[in-house]
Scaffold this active site. Structure first.
Site, PDB file in Angstrom:
ATOM      1  N   LYS A 252       0.910  -1.050   0.037  1.00  0.00           N
ATOM      2  CA  LYS A 252       0.034   0.126  -0.066  1.00  0.00           C
ATOM      3  C   LYS A 252       0.776   1.357  -0.114  1.00  0.00           C
ATOM      4  O   LYS A 252       1.615   1.563   0.988  1.00  0.00           O
ATOM      5  CB  LYS A 252      -0.755  -0.164   1.258  1.00  0.00           C
ATOM      6  CG  LYS A 252      -1.916   0.842   1.208  1.00  0.00           C
ATOM      7  CD  LYS A 252      -2.995   0.952   2.247  1.00  0.00           C
ATOM      8  CE  LYS A 252      -4.330   1.743   2.227  1.00  0.00           C
ATOM      9  NZ  LYS A 252      -3.788   3.078   2.228  1.00  0.00           N
ATOM     10  N   ARG A 257      -3.985   8.864  -5.264  1.00  0.00           N
ATOM     11  CA  ARG A 257      -4.446   7.683  -6.574  1.00  0.00           C
ATOM     12  C   ARG A 257      -4.539   8.458  -7.525  1.00  0.00           C
ATOM     13  O   ARG A 257      -4.988   9.711  -7.677  1.00  0.00           O
ATOM     14  CB  ARG A 257      -5.965   7.434  -5.846  1.00  0.00           C
ATOM     15  CG  ARG A 257      -6.536   6.454  -6.703  1.00  0.00           C
ATOM     16  CD  ARG A 257      -7.483   5.575  -5.775  1.00  0.00           C
ATOM     17  NE  ARG A 257      -8.180   4.701  -6.433  1.00  0.00           N
ATOM     18  CZ  ARG A 257      -8.952   3.703  -6.073  1.00  0.00           C
ATOM     19  NH1 ARG A 257      -9.088   3.709  -4.575  1.00  0.00           N
ATOM     20  NH2 ARG A 257      -9.509   2.637  -6.697  1.00  0.00           N
ATOM     21  N   ARG A 274      -8.679  10.772  -6.500  1.00  0.00           N
ATOM     22  CA  ARG A 274      -9.871   9.731  -5.847  1.00  0.00           C
ATOM     23  C   ARG A 274     -10.994  10.490  -5.847  1.00  0.00           C
ATOM     24  O   ARG A 274     -12.116   9.712  -5.884  1.00  0.00           O
ATOM     25  CB  ARG A 274      -9.015   9.657  -4.467  1.00  0.00           C
ATOM     26  CG  ARG A 274      -9.977   8.862  -3.593  1.00  0.00           C
ATOM     27  CD  ARG A 274      -9.441   8.685  -2.176  1.00  0.00           C
ATOM     28  NE  ARG A 274     -10.787   8.785  -1.365  1.00  0.00           N
ATOM     29  CZ  ARG A 274     -11.183   7.945  -0.516  1.00  0.00           C
ATOM     30  NH1 ARG A 274     -10.366   7.119  -0.265  1.00  0.00           N
ATOM     31  NH2 ARG A 274     -12.212   8.209   0.176  1.00  0.00           N
ATOM     32  N   PHE A 344      -2.046  -0.671 -10.439  1.00  0.00           N
ATOM     33  CA  PHE A 344      -2.647  -1.893  -9.756  1.00  0.00           C
ATOM     34  C   PHE A 344      -4.043  -2.174 -10.266  1.00  0.00           C
ATOM     35  O   PHE A 344      -4.493  -3.323  -9.963  1.00  0.00           O
ATOM     36  CB  PHE A 344      -2.817  -1.635  -8.250  1.00  0.00           C
ATOM     37  CG  PHE A 344      -3.448  -0.371  -7.677  1.00  0.00           C
ATOM     38  CD1 PHE A 344      -5.063  -0.122  -7.918  1.00  0.00           C
ATOM     39  CD2 PHE A 344      -2.945   0.650  -7.363  1.00  0.00           C
ATOM     40  CE1 PHE A 344      -5.798   0.839  -7.473  1.00  0.00           C
ATOM     41  CE2 PHE A 344      -3.515   1.832  -6.582  1.00  0.00           C
ATOM     42  CZ  PHE A 344      -4.976   1.853  -6.751  1.00  0.00           C
ATOM     43  N   ARG A 419     -16.965   0.427  -1.140  1.00  0.00           N
ATOM     44  CA  ARG A 419     -16.269   0.107  -0.076  1.00  0.00           C
ATOM     45  C   ARG A 419     -16.508  -1.360   0.325  1.00  0.00           C
ATOM     46  O   ARG A 419     -17.492  -1.612   0.904  1.00  0.00           O
ATOM     47  CB  ARG A 419     -16.242   0.841   1.280  1.00  0.00           C
ATOM     48  CG  ARG A 419     -14.746   0.681   2.004  1.00  0.00           C
ATOM     49  CD  ARG A 419     -14.988   1.726   3.390  1.00  0.00           C
ATOM     50  NE  ARG A 419     -14.679   3.180   2.957  1.00  0.00           N
ATOM     51  CZ  ARG A 419     -13.538   3.803   2.591  1.00  0.00           C
ATOM     52  NH1 ARG A 419     -12.372   2.822   2.753  1.00  0.00           N
ATOM     53  NH2 ARG A 419     -13.304   4.635   2.517  1.00  0.00           N
ATOM     54  N   LYS A 425      -7.721  -3.544   3.538  1.00  0.00           N
ATOM     55  CA  LYS A 425      -6.530  -2.817   3.877  1.00  0.00           C
ATOM     56  C   LYS A 425      -5.860  -3.353   5.368  1.00  0.00           C
ATOM     57  O   LYS A 425      -7.004  -3.510   6.311  1.00  0.00           O
ATOM     58  CB  LYS A 425      -6.361  -1.283   3.719  1.00  0.00           C
ATOM     59  CG  LYS A 425      -7.571  -0.804   4.578  1.00  0.00           C
ATOM     60  CD  LYS A 425      -7.600   1.012   4.141  1.00  0.00           C
ATOM     61  CE  LYS A 425      -8.743   1.606   4.717  1.00  0.00           C
ATOM     62  NZ  LYS A 425      -8.688   2.781   4.495  1.00  0.00           N
TER      63      LYS A 425
HETATM   64  P1  AMP Z   1      -7.391   4.338   2.342  1.00  0.00           P
HETATM   65  O1  AMP Z   1      -7.498   5.747   1.721  1.00  0.00           O
HETATM   66  O2  AMP Z   1      -6.872   4.325   3.678  1.00  0.00           O
HETATM   67  O3  AMP Z   1      -8.881   4.018   2.319  1.00  0.00           O
HETATM   68  O4  AMP Z   1      -6.764   3.442   1.568  1.00  0.00           O
HETATM   69  C1  AMP Z   1      -7.361   3.020   0.196  1.00  0.00           C
HETATM   70  C2  AMP Z   1      -6.219   3.889  -0.727  1.00  0.00           C
HETATM   71  O5  AMP Z   1      -4.861   3.128  -0.949  1.00  0.00           O
HETATM   72  C3  AMP Z   1      -6.559   3.640  -2.339  1.00  0.00           C
HETATM   73  O6  AMP Z   1      -7.585   4.884  -2.546  1.00  0.00           O
HETATM   74  C4  AMP Z   1      -5.529   4.156  -3.015  1.00  0.00           C
HETATM   75  O7  AMP Z   1      -5.092   5.350  -3.070  1.00  0.00           O
HETATM   76  C5  AMP Z   1      -4.352   3.702  -2.031  1.00  0.00           C
HETATM   77  N1  AMP Z   1      -3.485   2.585  -2.413  1.00  0.00           N
HETATM   78  C6  AMP Z   1      -1.991   2.366  -2.445  1.00  0.00           C
HETATM   79  N2  AMP Z   1      -1.616   1.363  -2.830  1.00  0.00           N
HETATM   80  C7  AMP Z   1      -2.866   0.525  -3.275  1.00  0.00           C
HETATM   81  C8  AMP Z   1      -2.719  -0.620  -3.920  1.00  0.00           C
HETATM   82  N3  AMP Z   1      -1.766  -1.443  -4.093  1.00  0.00           N
HETATM   83  N4  AMP Z   1      -4.093  -1.023  -4.144  1.00  0.00           N
HETATM   84  C9  AMP Z   1      -5.058  -0.200  -4.101  1.00  0.00           C
HETATM   85  N5  AMP Z   1      -5.051   0.849  -3.556  1.00  0.00           N
HETATM   86  C10 AMP Z   1      -3.626   1.208  -2.846  1.00  0.00           C
END
Ligand code: AMP
Length: 588
Positions: A252, A257, A274, A344, A419, A425
């Site tokens: 991650k 994004r 995003r 990805f 989601r 994650k």
């Molecule tokens: P969060 O913002 O904490 O909900 O985490 C999701 C975000 O992680 C996504 O919107 C992406 O911007 C980011 N991200 C980073 N690496 C990846 C990956 N390998 N696959 C999907 N999302 C990723």
């Protein structure tokens, strides 16, 4: 539809304090429209002049609106300025001055919604020297043909201050009610919106070809797809179990994004963030790489753009990647802060829609479509069949300074805009107390005492987004973590979106000194989530207590410009985090 009729609906929308009533009013309003005008009505209601990802607004300055009101009513500009100072709302001033106008127009023409939309487009597209006079002229023409109520909304819309408070989900529900007869078909409309991000298009399709047409809306190049989002779980075991014993595990990256759309024939590349903002200008290097490193004529792919240290190769923190967001010196910054795009996902290639294909197939297609050795790389990943493998990969990622991992269900389709557990994650921060940050939407503010009154800001009332109800619920008052500079700039931004009453989509039992339009996101850290009767987050009819934050403090450097109100942490996430927190404690 006449603009006068639309204005009457807006009056009703402004007056209601119930979201469900909002849906009914909107639905009534849509049912009065013919197919040719429905998209204009939706865009105007959203305060824009096209799909929101194009971000086209009229953008008339207050000063020019004041002149236009004066000219259209036969008063001096100073009179309008004075009235504006009193009411703080130029829309209400326009209404007042048109009502007491000294001019009698002989050829008063009744304006339709489409007339207004076209004139506003003309204003937005008028540029260059001397363009202000032209813009004012168009505005005056609209105002002289308007009723007082129409002028209220013409001016607010022209200023970008319509603020009817109807969010996307509310509009979608109303479209479902209008064109499918009930709110129950909402998922079909939601799905179409998630694919094209254009409510005007969804509305027009519904009006022309009904729900069946809406169900046929497909991915289109240069219309961003609303991004898939990840759920969270506390341990590697939980993840593997949920995934059925096997899954892909990706690093991650903590960057931005980026959804890249490229058409070689059209010589065009666009990048969306995003929250579907067009961020193409930020990344000239990624655009260039899209043409040279991708082996396809047209493509939509997704990845995380992250800046890295040119010499050591180490990743840089999010705060540095976001510095690419600037109006001037983009080229210099792109040299100073080089980025990689860690691709990805692949959603579309050469006319083929891959959204419904399984993850593993999309990934394979992605790997054969991109060279992978240049600026665009692939996200690092393994296929895991044991919790130990996930755990090791996670520890490794954290050691490299990454944020954690995202596990992916290998058979899952691309779930736009939602989601879901097809992506899960695990972040390094879940491992202790609540050190994961929250993105909260500012709902109101307090003036504060002593030195803080100087800045006009003493604290914030912040909330989360309740996805199922499409409302904002309060979760915390935040009084610390601000620097003086932040306080004064936040104070200024908030004063500009102040409201006289609590908006219909906000639920609160506490009242701040001032309510604001739910618009700005700040990132907050807290020690713990607790139950509290003071806040409405997660409150149900059965429970008196909602959820609240203990020791909240601001960690973002002011407002998060990459997120919009509906991108805030959700009520569901807060409840999940509360439960996670308990599990971590028990296992400790
Ligand atoms: P969060 O913002 O904490 O909900 O985490 C999701 C975000 O992680 C996504 O919107 C992406 O911007 C980011 N991200 C980073 N690496 C990846 C990956 N390998 N696959 C999907 N999302 C990723």
């Amino acid at each position: 539809m006449l603009f006068d009729e639309l204005s009457q609906y807006y009056v009703k929308l402004e007056e209601t304090s119930s979201r469900l009533e909002m849906v009914d009013i909107l639905s009534d309003m849509f049912s009065r429209a013919v197919p040719e005008e429905i998209s204009s009505i939706i865009y105007i209601t959203q305060g824009v002049l096209g799909p929101s990802f194009e971000g086209l607004q009229v953008g008339v300055a207050e000063k020019f609106a004041e002149s236009a009101i004066a000219m259209a009513s036969g008063y001096h500009a100073e009179d309008v300025v004075k009235a504006f100072r009193k009411s703080g709302d130029l829309g209400l001033c326009a209404e007042e001055f048109i009502k007491k106008s000294k001019l009698r127009s002989l050829s008063k023409k009744q304006l339709s919604v489409v007339d207004i939309f076209r004139s506003m487009l003309k204003i937005a597209n008028t540029s260059g020297t001397g363009s202000q006079a032209g813009k004012i002229k168009i505005l005056v023409e609209m105002l002289t043909s308007s009723s007082p109520i129409e002028s209220r909304y013409i001016i607010r819309f022209a200023l970008g201050k319509l603020r009817l408070g109807a969010g996307d989900a509310t509009i979608i529900e109303a479209l479902s009610k209008t064109y499918a007869g009930s709110r129950n078909s909402k998922p079909i409309f939601e799905n179409a919106y998630n694919i094209c991000s254009d409510l005007g298009k969804v509305g027009e399709t519904a009006s022309k070809s009904g729900v069946i047409g809406v169900g046929k809306i497909r991915v289109t190049l240069f219309s961003p797809i609303r991004p898939a989002l990840a759920e969270r779980l506390p341990t590697a075991e939980n993840i593997l179990e949920k995934m059925g014993g096997k899954c892909a595990v990706e690093s991650k990256y903590d960057g931005l994004r980026a959804q890249v759309h490229m058409s070689r024939g059209g010589r065009r590349a666009r990048i969306f963030s995003r929250n579907l903002e067009d961020i193409t200008e930020m990344f000239p290097d990624i655009c260039k790489a899209a043409f040279s490193e991708i082996k396809a004529d047209s493509i939509i792919l997704e990845g995380e753009a992250i800046s890295y240290d040119d010499i050591t190769g180490e990743f840089r923190p999010f705060q540095e990647t976001i510095q690419r967001k600037r109006k001037h010196g983009v080229q210099e910054k792109s040299e100073e802060l080089p980025v990689h795009l860690f691709a990805f996902d692949l959603m579309y290639i050469d006319g083929e829609d891959l959204m419904a294909k399984p993850y593993e197939e999309r990934r394979k297609r992605l790997e054969s479509a991109v060279s992978g050795a240049g600026l665009i790389r692939f996200s690092n990943r393994i296929i895991a069949t044991s919790a130990k493998q996930i755990e090791e990969y996670f520890n490794n990622a954290v050691e490299q300074g990454l944020e954690g991992i995202v596990a992916k269900d290998m058979g899952s389709v691309y779930v736009a805009g939602a989601r879901k557990f097809s992506w899960i994650k695990l972040k390094r921060s879940y491992r202790g107390e609540l050190s994961d940050t929250l993105d909260l939407v500012i709902l109101g503010y307090y003036l504060g005492k002593g030195q803080r009154t100087e800045f006009g800001l003493g604290g914030l009332l912040a909330g989360v987004y309740n996805e199922s109800k499409d409302t904002f619920e309060t979760v915390s008052k935040i009084g610390t973590g601000f620097s003086e500079k932040q306080m004064s700039s936040l104070g200024k931004s908030l004063r500009a979106i102040r409201l006289t009453k609590m908006p219909a989509r906000v639920e609160s039992v506490v009242a701040p000194d001032f309510w604001v339009e739910p618009k700005y996101i700040v990132t907050v850290r807290a020690d713990e989530i607790t139950r509290s009767p003071m806040h409405t987050c997660g409150k149900t009819q059965q429970s008196d207590a909602g959820y609240a934050l203990r020791f909240p403090r601001l960690v973002s450097d002011g407002i998060r410009t990459d997120k919009s109100a509906e991108d805030a942490t959700t009520t569901k996430e807060i409840i999940e985090m509360f439960n996670l927190q308990r599990k971590v404690r028990v296992s400790k």
